[in-house]
Design a protein around this motif. Structure first.
Motif, PDB file in Angstrom:
ATOM      1  N   LEU A  90      -4.694   1.758  -1.392  1.00 18.76           N
ATOM      2  CA  LEU A  90      -5.019   0.335  -1.504  1.00 18.76           C
ATOM      3  C   LEU A  90      -5.714  -0.130  -0.230  1.00 18.76           C
ATOM      4  N   GLU A  91      -6.837  -0.787  -0.384  1.00 24.48           N
ATOM      5  CA  GLU A  91      -7.576  -1.354   0.740  1.00 24.48           C
ATOM      6  C   GLU A  91      -7.465  -2.870   0.655  1.00 24.48           C
ATOM      7  N   SER A  92      -6.760  -3.471   1.597  1.00 26.59           N
ATOM      8  CA  SER A  92      -6.521  -4.911   1.587  1.00 26.59           C
ATOM      9  C   SER A  92      -7.717  -5.645   2.184  1.00 26.59           C
ATOM     10  N   ARG A  93      -8.174  -6.685   1.456  1.00 25.67           N
ATOM     11  CA  ARG A  93      -9.277  -7.510   1.950  1.00 25.67           C
ATOM     12  C   ARG A  93      -8.887  -8.982   2.014  1.00 25.67           C
ATOM     13  N   VAL A  94      -7.591  -9.233   2.027  1.00 23.73           N
ATOM     14  CA  VAL A  94      -7.132 -10.620   2.098  1.00 23.73           C
ATOM     15  C   VAL A  94      -7.010 -11.055   3.547  1.00 23.73           C
ATOM     16  N   THR A  95      -7.011 -12.351   3.747  1.00 22.64           N
ATOM     17  CA  THR A  95      -6.891 -12.909   5.108  1.00 22.64           C
ATOM     18  C   THR A  95      -5.493 -13.392   5.401  1.00 22.64           C
ATOM     19  N   VAL A  96      -4.686 -13.571   4.355  1.00 23.73           N
ATOM     20  CA  VAL A  96      -3.281 -13.961   4.528  1.00 23.73           C
ATOM     21  C   VAL A  96      -2.457 -13.057   3.620  1.00 23.73           C
ATOM     22  N   PRO A  97      -1.182 -12.849   3.905  1.00 24.28           N
ATOM     23  CA  PRO A  97      -0.340 -12.051   3.018  1.00 24.28           C
ATOM     24  C   PRO A  97      -0.369 -12.614   1.588  1.00 24.28           C
ATOM     25  N   THR A  98      -0.717 -11.765   0.655  1.00 23.01           N
ATOM     26  CA  THR A  98      -0.926 -12.220  -0.732  1.00 23.01           C
ATOM     27  C   THR A  98      -0.207 -11.285  -1.692  1.00 23.01           C
ATOM     28  N   PRO A  99       0.616 -11.864  -2.593  1.00 22.64           N
ATOM     29  CA  PRO A  99       1.283 -11.014  -3.599  1.00 22.64           C
ATOM     30  C   PRO A  99       0.327 -10.690  -4.757  1.00 22.64           C
ATOM     31  N   PHE A 100       0.339  -9.439  -5.135  1.00 27.31           N
ATOM     32  CA  PHE A 100      -0.421  -8.965  -6.292  1.00 27.31           C
ATOM     33  C   PHE A 100       0.556  -8.312  -7.277  1.00 27.31           C
ATOM     34  N   VAL A 101       0.076  -8.054  -8.471  1.00 20.89           N
ATOM     35  CA  VAL A 101       0.842  -7.274  -9.440  1.00 20.89           C
ATOM     36  C   VAL A 101      -0.034  -6.132  -9.919  1.00 20.89           C
ATOM     37  N   LEU A 102       0.553  -4.930  -9.929  1.00 21.37           N
ATOM     38  CA  LEU A 102      -0.073  -3.804 -10.602  1.00 21.37           C
ATOM     39  C   LEU A 102       0.390  -3.827 -12.065  1.00 21.37           C
ATOM     40  N   VAL A 103      -0.556  -3.663 -12.969  1.00 20.49           N
ATOM     41  CA  VAL A 103      -0.262  -3.788 -14.402  1.00 20.49           C
ATOM     42  C   VAL A 103      -0.389  -2.394 -15.040  1.00 20.49           C
ATOM     43  N   PRO A 104       0.731  -1.658 -15.185  1.00 20.48           N
ATOM     44  CA  PRO A 104       0.641  -0.358 -15.869  1.00 20.48           C
ATOM     45  C   PRO A 104       0.378  -0.550 -17.358  1.00 20.48           C
ATOM     46  N   ASP A 105      -0.013   0.554 -17.984  1.00 22.77           N
ATOM     47  CA  ASP A 105      -0.128   0.538 -19.445  1.00 22.77           C
ATOM     48  C   ASP A 105       1.231   0.186 -20.040  1.00 22.77           C
ATOM     49  N   GLY A 106       1.239  -0.715 -21.037  1.00 22.95           N
ATOM     50  CA  GLY A 106       2.488  -1.232 -21.581  1.00 22.95           C
ATOM     51  C   GLY A 106       3.341  -0.226 -22.320  1.00 22.95           C
ATOM     52  N   HIS A 107       2.833   0.971 -22.598  1.00 25.15           N
ATOM     53  CA  HIS A 107       3.588   1.950 -23.367  1.00 25.15           C
ATOM     54  C   HIS A 107       4.363   2.936 -22.494  1.00 25.15           C
ATOM     55  N   TRP A 108       4.192   2.856 -21.161  1.00 28.47           N
ATOM     56  CA  TRP A 108       4.924   3.792 -20.306  1.00 28.47           C
ATOM     57  C   TRP A 108       6.429   3.569 -20.473  1.00 28.47           C
ATOM     58  N   HIS A 109       7.159   4.675 -20.650  1.00 25.59           N
ATOM     59  CA  HIS A 109       8.613   4.591 -20.831  1.00 25.59           C
ATOM     60  C   HIS A 109       9.291   4.087 -19.559  1.00 25.59           C
ATOM     61  N   ARG A 110       8.845   4.571 -18.425  1.00 27.86           N
ATOM     62  CA  ARG A 110       9.447   4.180 -17.146  1.00 27.86           C
ATOM     63  C   ARG A 110       8.402   4.349 -16.053  1.00 27.86           C
ATOM     64  N   VAL A 111       8.337   3.405 -15.130  1.00 25.86           N
ATOM     65  CA  VAL A 111       7.404   3.452 -13.996  1.00 25.86           C
ATOM     66  C   VAL A 111       8.196   3.163 -12.732  1.00 25.86           C
ATOM     67  N   GLU A 112       8.047   4.040 -11.729  1.00 27.76           N
ATOM     68  CA  GLU A 112       8.741   3.877 -10.446  1.00 27.76           C
ATOM     69  C   GLU A 112       7.703   3.835  -9.325  1.00 27.76           C
ATOM     70  N   ALA A 113       7.896   2.924  -8.369  1.00 28.70           N
ATOM     71  CA  ALA A 113       6.981   2.772  -7.225  1.00 28.70           C
ATOM     72  C   ALA A 113       7.717   3.160  -5.949  1.00 28.70           C
ATOM     73  N   PHE A 114       7.084   4.078  -5.160  1.00 29.28           N
ATOM     74  CA  PHE A 114       7.677   4.575  -3.910  1.00 29.28           C
ATOM     75  C   PHE A 114       6.779   4.168  -2.749  1.00 29.28           C
ATOM     76  N   ASP A 115       7.362   3.466  -1.754  1.00 27.94           N
ATOM     77  CA  ASP A 115       6.643   3.253  -0.485  1.00 27.94           C
ATOM     78  C   ASP A 115       6.822   4.459   0.425  1.00 27.94           C
ATOM     79  N   ASP A 116       8.009   5.060   0.354  1.00 31.22           N
ATOM     80  CA  ASP A 116       8.347   6.217   1.192  1.00 31.22           C
ATOM     81  C   ASP A 116       8.807   7.330   0.266  1.00 31.22           C
TER      82      ASP A 116
END
Length: 638
Positions: A102-128
């Motif tokens: 991800l390449e951030s181009r915002v000037t202030v901290p901004t919340p976004f949402v990632l929109v996976p395909d709606g049919h995925w059984h389970r989605v997990e996000a790892f920072d570490d």
């Protein structure tokens, strides 16, 4: 339908219209609840500017993990990472990893949402990769356990100003779902903008549901009032049709079954099948297809069975077999229903006029939706919501059509009563005029009846003679023989007296018929019968034609020598007739073979045994050369 029932329908109208307004009010509340449900999902985060965008194309790499054996750190260490192909294809069930830069181009901290395909059984996000997942979502999770309590699975991401970061995602796919490899993530957008747009859509869905709920309440109240099943079938049709789109919009998962994601996934198929089946039953009832268009009615029944089969396939997990065929079947059913309305209107069925307009709106809406779903039309607001718009118009128009049906039925009832009254008056006049003529004909009718009765008695006598006498030979027939033989057998049992039976067969009669013709054969049988009748002179003796060229003589109170003597007299008499028979092997004239049996019946014995013994003796005479008399070897005892 009675006039009282029609009056009940008229009186139910104002109350039903009140239920229509009440139902619509409930629908508005449903819309507000649906919208507020999505807004609450974003309240826990600070919303920043929403005019920024985040492009992910070219920044995603994918790794397949069919067995799901990799830990996050192991997945990152693999060498099989690749950019997803651009061409759509079906992914095999299993685990897939996605690495995002991800390449951030915002000037202030901004919340976004990632929109996976709606049919995925389970989605997990790892920072570490060495820590547990930061966010978890997916279609298999209840609404309360998702990263954001949104009907569509979302992954929140906070973008820091000018900070580049990586994110590891783990996707789990179940068998039977279609995925496009280039749409592991359907997109990335500002959280505030996403939830504002989703809230607007949910309000629209809620208003649609409120409208449909009002229509359902209105017609359900009518059904309770008048108990006409067409209203109940319409309620089931409208309710199941509305449920399709409310389930598609996620209203059911958000408000009704948030803890049942599995049911939410299959509910669309259940409601679709219910809408097809209930819609067919409503159309068949409303347009009276069972009477007016039977073939089309049977075709709609076939589509109902096909829809149920596709629904069962979907419930069994066969998504690939069910999705596209069910959409095409829905399109075909709507067209068939439209055709049924057109044919009913051409046949003069007045209620089909409003139905045809209503069904036309649904045809256009479903056509736009299905063609867009299949990729044949560009997706737009009109195609995306075409079926909902068309169904809303159809349901409202059909509600008015059902209301006007009361007036139509009342007019038909009144016209029918008038026709019946006029016909009854004509019948009374005609009956009154005919009574005088009938009175004058009564005496003649009685006299005629007496004459007919006399003729009937005579006819019964002739019929009795016909049923007892053989028409060709004039002796008793087989039926009369059976009756007399049983009666004489029982009398012989009571008196303990002998009874004799002689079976005669004309020798080589078939050859005689073939050479001299059937007329000569018939004359021959008549002469044989007359000869036998002359010999059996006692009133108790009975000569009968047993079948074809066979004759039988019943000799009550006759012992075996007497019966044998009569048989020999008959054989000699036939020979003395000197009827030419060129095919007779020895005598060149017509001859007779006979079998004789005699018995004193015992209590409980059967007459069939005596007859069988005579028959056996007759065949012994034939085997011995014909033109002879044979006596049963021993009296039958059973």
């Amino acid at each position: 339908m009675s006039r009282d029932a029609l009056r009940e329908r008229r009186e139910a109208g104002p109350a039903a219209r009140g239920s229509l307004l009440a139902g619509f009010s409930v629908g508005v509340l449903l819309a507000l609840a649906a919208g507020s449900g999505t807004a609450r999902a974003a309240d826990s985060l600070v919303l920043g500017p929403d005019d920024e965008s985040c492009a992910l194309r070219g920044a995603v790499e994918v790794l397949a993990d069919p067995d799901g054996r990799f830990e996050p750190s192991q997945a990152l260490a693999q060498s099989g990472w690749a950019t997803p192909p651009a061409e759509p294809q079906e992914l095999a069930p299993g685990v897939y990893w996605a690495r995002l830069r991800l390449e951030s181009r915002v000037t202030v901290p901004t919340p976004f949402v990632l929109v996976p395909d709606g049919h995925w059984h389970r989605v997990e996000a790892f920072d570490d990769p060495l820590s547990p997942p930061r966010e978890v979502t997916g279609a298999a999770l209840p609404l309360g356990r998702r990263a954001l309590q949104s009907v569509r699975p979302l992954i929140p991401v906070l973008a820091e100003p000018h900070v580049h970061r990586s994110l590891l995602l783990r996707f789990v796919a179940l068998p039977g779902h279609h995925f496009r490899p280039d749409r592991f993530l359907a997109g990335c957008e500002g959280m505030a903008a996403h939830f504002r747009r989703e809230s607007r859509e949910r309000h629209l869905h809620g208003l649609y549901g409120g409208l449909m709920l009002a229509v359902v309440f209105y017609n359900f109240f009518l059904w309770l009032s008048v108990r006409d099943r067409v209203y109940l079938r319409y309620v089931l049709y409208a309710g199941s049709f509305a449920s399709i789109w409310l389930a598609t919009a996620g209203v059911g998962l958000d408000l009704l079954w948030p803890d049942w994601p599995g049911w939410d996934e299959v509910s669309i198929f259940v409601f679709s099948v219910m809408a097809l089946v209930c819609g067919n039953r409503f159309v068949q009832e409303y347009l009276q297809l069972g009477v007016r268009q039977r073939r089309l009615s049977r075709l709609l029944d076939f589509t109902s069975v096909a829809a149920i089969g596709l629904g069962l396939a979907a419930l069994a997990g066969q998504w690939d077999l069910a999705m596209d065929p069910l959409a095409l079947l829905a399109f075909a059913v709507v067209l068939l229903q439209f055709v049924a309305g057109g044919r009913a209107l051409r046949s003069g069925f007045a209620p089909a006029r409003i139905y045809l307009v209503a069904c036309g709106a649904l045809v256009l809406g479903v056509m736009a939706y299905v063609l867009a779903y299949l990729g044949w039309l560009h997706t737009s607001f009109a195609t995306r919501y075409g079926a909902q718009i068309g169904s809303a118009l159809e349901m409202v128009l059909l509600a008015f059509a059902l209301g006007s049906r009361i007036r139509t039925l009342e007019l038909e009832q009144r016209e029918g009563e008038d026709r019946y009254r006029a016909r009854l008056e004509r019948e009374v006049e005609e009956r009154t005029a005919s009574l005088a003529a009938e009175k004058s004909r009564a005496d003649a009718a009685r006299q005629e009846a007496e004459q007919v009765n006399r003729e009937l008695v005579e006819a019964n006598r002739r019929l009795e003679r016909i049923t007892l006498v053989d028409g060709l030979t004039g002796v008793a027939n087989r039926r009369h023989f059976n009756h007399v033989f049983e009666a004489e057998w029982r009398r012989a049992q009571r008196l303990h007296a002998p009874i004799g039976v002689v079976l005669f067969d004309v020798d080589h009669f078939k050859a005689f018929n073939d050479r001299y013709g059937h007329a000569a054969g018939d004359d021959c049988l008549r002469r044989v019968a007359a000869t036998l009748a002359d010999l059996a002179r006692r009133t108790s003796d009975v000569v009968a034609r047993y079948g074809g060229e066979e004759f039988v003589v019943i000799l009550p109170a006759t012992d075996l020598p007497s019966a044998q003597a009569l048989a020999e007299q008959a054989r000699a008499a036939i020979e003395e007739l000197a009827i030419e028979h060129a095919d007779a092997t020895n005598w060149r004239r017509l001859t007779l073979s006979a079998g004789v049996a005699c018995q004193v019946p015992e209590v409980g014995s059967s007459s069939a045994a005596l007859l069988a013994a005579a028959d056996a003796a007759l065949y012994a005479a034939k085997r011995a050369g014909r033109n002879r008399v044979e006596v049963a070897a021993a009296p039958a005892t059973t």
